[in-house]
Design a protein around this motif. Structure first.
Motif, mmCIF file in Angstrom:
data_model
loop_
_atom_site.group_PDB
_atom_site.id
_atom_site.type_symbol
_atom_site.label_atom_id
_atom_site.label_comp_id
_atom_site.label_asym_id
_atom_site.label_seq_id
_atom_site.Cartn_x
_atom_site.Cartn_y
_atom_site.Cartn_z
ATOM 1 N N VAL A 138 43.559 -45.468 -12.706
ATOM 2 C CA VAL A 138 42.829 -44.255 -12.315
ATOM 3 C C VAL A 138 43.388 -43.018 -13.023
ATOM 4 C CG1 VAL A 138 42.279 -42.739 -10.368
ATOM 5 C CG2 VAL A 138 42.065 -45.216 -10.119
ATOM 6 N N GLU A 160 32.299 -52.229 -10.178
ATOM 7 C CA GLU A 160 32.694 -51.157 -9.248
ATOM 8 C C GLU A 160 33.807 -50.313 -9.855
ATOM 9 O OE1 GLU A 160 33.993 -52.135 -5.157
ATOM 10 O OE2 GLU A 160 32.277 -53.510 -5.181
ATOM 11 N N TRP A 161 34.803 -50.992 -10.417
ATOM 12 C CA TRP A 161 35.917 -50.255 -11.022
ATOM 13 C C TRP A 161 35.481 -49.511 -12.277
ATOM 14 C CZ3 TRP A 161 40.019 -48.393 -8.980
ATOM 15 C CH2 TRP A 161 40.518 -48.979 -7.827
ATOM 16 N N LYS A 164 34.099 -46.259 -11.442
ATOM 17 C CA LYS A 164 35.132 -45.277 -11.080
ATOM 18 C C LYS A 164 35.899 -44.782 -12.293
ATOM 19 C CE LYS A 164 36.060 -47.218 -6.555
ATOM 20 N NZ LYS A 164 36.764 -48.339 -5.950
#
Ligand code: SAH
Ligand code: MG
Length: 233
Positions: A138, A160-161, A164
């Motif tokens: 992240v 999903e990641w 992000k």
């Protein structure tokens, strides 16, 4: 009047034409490359399966990374660094490829490939399960291009990641999205097919993604291909 070709003769002729076309395309657009050939030879010698992308899809990754001016690229599933080398070669000075690989043997072979390609400084192979490594990225996001090519059952989670870890304009590219049509069978024949089927459903429902599926058969092992998504503004 000449005899019409029998069905099987016609099929054989089509297969030969097809093989010739692919050869011609590879020669022109993805010519012989000692570094990449050596990577595949080392994989073979180490009994690593030859499941890297084809030469033309490697070139497609390279072209797409250049077209979105990728400075930071994430790859999920390194193998011996074949697709990774194509991606790394599109990075500008100071650019970075982070490639995630669960198998330490594959990671070691890939590091050699990147070093041979003169790309060691811009590529980091991180060893571990992608689902454990992704949350640690992240602080290094956003990535301009994410290439998903590890275990197929986890594709929905990788997506999903990826959402992000990307930003508007980023490309999210997934390999093995057709699997000779198994991706479209209902019910799904196995977890691999189920993973890519769910991935396709989710991207098509997401209004922030514009996507296309691209069928390819240039390794001669049946129809498979990428799904390419762009994160829209
Ligand atoms: N992208 C490569 C091919 C990748 S093959 C190329 O085209 O050159 C898939 C790779 O994903 C294998 O090396 C496999 O070991 C790795 N892999 C499988 N499951 C994984 C997981 N859970 N986390 C990280 N890597 C994984
Ligand atoms: Mg693949």
């Amino acid at each position: 009047m000449t005899n019409p070709l029998s069905n099987s003769e016609q099929l054989q002729q089509e297969a030969r034409t097809r093989a010739t076309i692919i050869e011609e395309l590879q020669e022109r657009f993805s010519p012989k490359d000692e570094i990449l050939d050596d990577a595949i030879a080392r994989a073979r010698a180490s009994n690593v399966p030859e499941i890297q992308v084809s030469p033309l899809l490697g070139k497609l990754l390279h072209t797409l990374a250049l077209s979105c001016r990728a400075r930071k690229i994430l790859e999920i599933g390194t193998l011996v660094g074949y697709s990774g080398t194509w991606l790394a070669r599109s990075l500008p000075p100071g650019g970075k490829l982070i490639s995630l690989e669960v198998n330490p043997r594959h990671a070691e072979l890939a590091r050699t490939t990147f070093a041979n390609a003169g790309m060691a400084e811009r590529v980091e192979v991180r060893v571990g399960s992608a689902l454990e490594l992704l949350p640690t990225l992240v602080s290094e996001a956003p990535f301009d291009l994410i290439f998903i090519d590890a275990d197929k059952e986890s594709y929905p989670k990788y997506l999903e990641w990826s959402l992000k870890l990307s930003q508007p304009g980023s490309l999210i590219i997934a390999d093995n999205m057709i699997q000779r049509g198994r991706a479209f069978q209902t019910p799904s024949p196995d977890e691999n097919a189920a993973g890519v089927a769910t991935y396709t459903r989710i991207i098509l429902e997401n209004p922030h993604l514009v996507s296309v599926g691209l069928p390819t058969d240039d390794k001669g092992d049946g129809l498979d291909g990428f799904v390419i998504s762009v994160v829209r503004e």
